[in-house]
Enzyme design. Structure first.
Site, PDB file in Angstrom:
ATOM      1  N   TRP A  13       0.842  -1.213   0.000  1.00  0.00           N
ATOM      2  CA  TRP A  13       0.000   0.000   0.000  1.00  0.00           C
ATOM      3  C   TRP A  13       0.871   1.255   0.000  1.00  0.00           C
ATOM      4  CZ3 TRP A  13      -4.973   1.085  -0.772  1.00  0.00           C
ATOM      5  CH2 TRP A  13      -5.441   2.332  -0.383  1.00  0.00           C
ATOM      6  N   HIS A  14       1.904   1.267   0.834  1.00  0.00           N
ATOM      7  CA  HIS A  14       2.774   2.441   0.910  1.00  0.00           C
ATOM      8  C   HIS A  14       3.579   2.631  -0.364  1.00  0.00           C
ATOM      9  CE1 HIS A  14       2.503   4.051   5.087  1.00  0.00           C
ATOM     10  NE2 HIS A  14       1.763   2.957   5.185  1.00  0.00           N
ATOM     11  N   VAL A  15       4.026   1.546  -0.950  1.00  0.00           N
ATOM     12  CA  VAL A  15       4.766   1.633  -2.209  1.00  0.00           C
ATOM     13  C   VAL A  15       3.854   2.176  -3.312  1.00  0.00           C
ATOM     14  CG1 VAL A  15       5.889   0.280  -4.011  1.00  0.00           C
ATOM     15  CG2 VAL A  15       6.474  -0.105  -1.631  1.00  0.00           C
TER      16      VAL A  15
END
Length: 75
Positions: A13-15
């Site tokens: 998700w962060h990537v």
């Protein structure tokens, strides 16, 4: 410590959240470019704790060092 799948989901998700389709030059547009493994990214407050998710992936990377995978963001 969170279960493995939740850590990996948060990592993904962060990537993906860094992807910007309006920036044409790769890797500046972000997304799945591997930049999260660098200190400047992993120390960002929003990425707190993700170093543990990366450490969980290291044995897999070591075992299959010749294999790479690049996810292509759609957007």
């Amino acid at each position: 410590m969170r279960p493995f799948p939740l850590k990996q989901l948060r990592l993904a998700w962060h990537v993906a959240g860094k992807y910007n389709k309006n920036i044409e030059e790769w890797p500046l547009r972000g997304g799945a470019n591997g930049s999260l493994r660098f200190e400047i990214e992993i120390k960002h407050a929003a990425n707190a704790g993700l170093v543990h998710a990366l450490k969980l992936l290291q044995p897999i990377k070591d075992k299959y060092s010749g294999v790479t995978c690049r996810l292509i963001p759609i957007g």
